[in-house]
Design a protein around this motif. Sequence first.
Motif, PDB file in Angstrom:
ATOM      1  N   THR A  26      -2.313 -17.800  26.438  1.00 41.09           N
ATOM      2  CA  THR A  26      -1.666 -18.038  27.729  1.00 41.09           C
ATOM      3  C   THR A  26      -2.423 -17.403  28.888  1.00 41.09           C
ATOM      4  OG1 THR A  26      -0.217 -16.122  27.389  1.00 41.09           O
ATOM      5  CG2 THR A  26       0.642 -18.285  26.734  1.00 41.09           C
ATOM      6  N   ILE A  47       6.034 -20.887  23.665  1.00 38.03           N
ATOM      7  CA  ILE A  47       5.292 -19.637  23.859  1.00 38.03           C
ATOM      8  C   ILE A  47       5.858 -18.587  22.911  1.00 38.03           C
ATOM      9  CG2 ILE A  47       4.795 -17.762  25.463  1.00 38.03           C
ATOM     10  CD1 ILE A  47       4.755 -19.773  27.718  1.00 38.03           C
ATOM     11  N   GLU A  48       4.973 -17.898  22.209  1.00 41.16           N
ATOM     12  CA  GLU A  48       5.399 -16.855  21.277  1.00 41.16           C
ATOM     13  C   GLU A  48       4.311 -15.810  21.145  1.00 41.16           C
ATOM     14  OE1 GLU A  48       4.229 -18.838  17.006  1.00 41.16           O
ATOM     15  OE2 GLU A  48       6.066 -19.567  17.953  1.00 41.16           O
ATOM     16  N   LYS A  49       4.656 -14.693  20.498  1.00 41.05           N
ATOM     17  CA  LYS A  49       3.665 -13.643  20.228  1.00 41.05           C
ATOM     18  C   LYS A  49       2.758 -14.094  19.091  1.00 41.05           C
ATOM     19  CE  LYS A  49       4.711 -10.102  22.978  1.00 41.05           C
ATOM     20  NZ  LYS A  49       5.552  -8.999  22.477  1.00 41.05           N
ATOM     21  N   GLU A  60      -0.092  -7.988  20.857  1.00 41.66           N
ATOM     22  CA  GLU A  60       0.871  -8.255  21.931  1.00 41.66           C
ATOM     23  C   GLU A  60       0.517  -9.527  22.699  1.00 41.66           C
ATOM     24  OE1 GLU A  60       3.665  -6.402  22.316  1.00 41.66           O
ATOM     25  OE2 GLU A  60       2.900  -5.503  20.457  1.00 41.66           O
ATOM     26  N   GLU A  90       0.247 -13.194  23.989  1.00 41.33           N
ATOM     27  CA  GLU A  90       1.117 -14.366  23.951  1.00 41.33           C
ATOM     28  C   GLU A  90       0.270 -15.622  23.795  1.00 41.33           C
ATOM     29  OE1 GLU A  90       3.693 -14.523  27.349  1.00 41.33           O
ATOM     30  OE2 GLU A  90       5.296 -13.478  26.263  1.00 41.33           O
TER      31      GLU A  90
END
Length: 238
Positions: A144, A102-104, A118, A120
């Motif tokens: 997400t 999981i990342e931006k 912002e 995710e």
Amino acid sequence: MNKFYEIYLDLEKAILNQTYHAGTLLPSENDLAKVYHVSRETIRKALVLLLENGYIQKKQGKGSIVLNVNRFDFPVSGLTSFKELHDSQNLKSETIVTKNCIEKISKKLANHLKISQETEIIYVERQRKFNQEVVILDKDYLLTSIIPELPAEAAQNSIYDYIEHTLGLTISFAQKEITVDPATKKDHELMDLNGDTHVVVVRSDVYLEDTTLFQHTESRHRLDRFRFVEFARRRSPM
């Protein structure tokens, strides 16, 4: 079934099984006519089908040269997972998951999808290996807010199967773009490009049945191993 079509299917199978290797000649029309106990005209019709479908090239004075068909067909307009394609074409392949985190979202992708920077996403990176060579690099970006997590087993096997059968969501359509791009540093690191300087890139924005965007994919393909196919019918001018 027409006899010429039966002969076409038999010759197609022989080419795919490498009974006839790329660069070699098929038997002459006379020889094929004797083998199949048909007229040369029937053989010609079968050869025309092989020609139209990219299996042979006719060369005057030589005959029918078998082309390199060690490629995999990817439908342009369809929305098919790699596993579904793998199963339907009996491909012998290996999937290696190199990232599942999981990342931006990146600024570039956020701007493309017109969503907040912002946001995710789950980033999944997978190598697709055929005959001991990595010839596809798949990158998946899952929102997400729709897909909260992706188990390692789903990343390894089929993301779409997990989404549809575990999460109960209905995948509906995608907007696709196909380009030929210069190979990146990562392409050279994670793919076996054999000196190629470019790759074929298929980018897709994928939506659920209710038109909710949930995924962006980027599938990077080595040039020499794939052909992208589509059925097209000419419409009469208005």
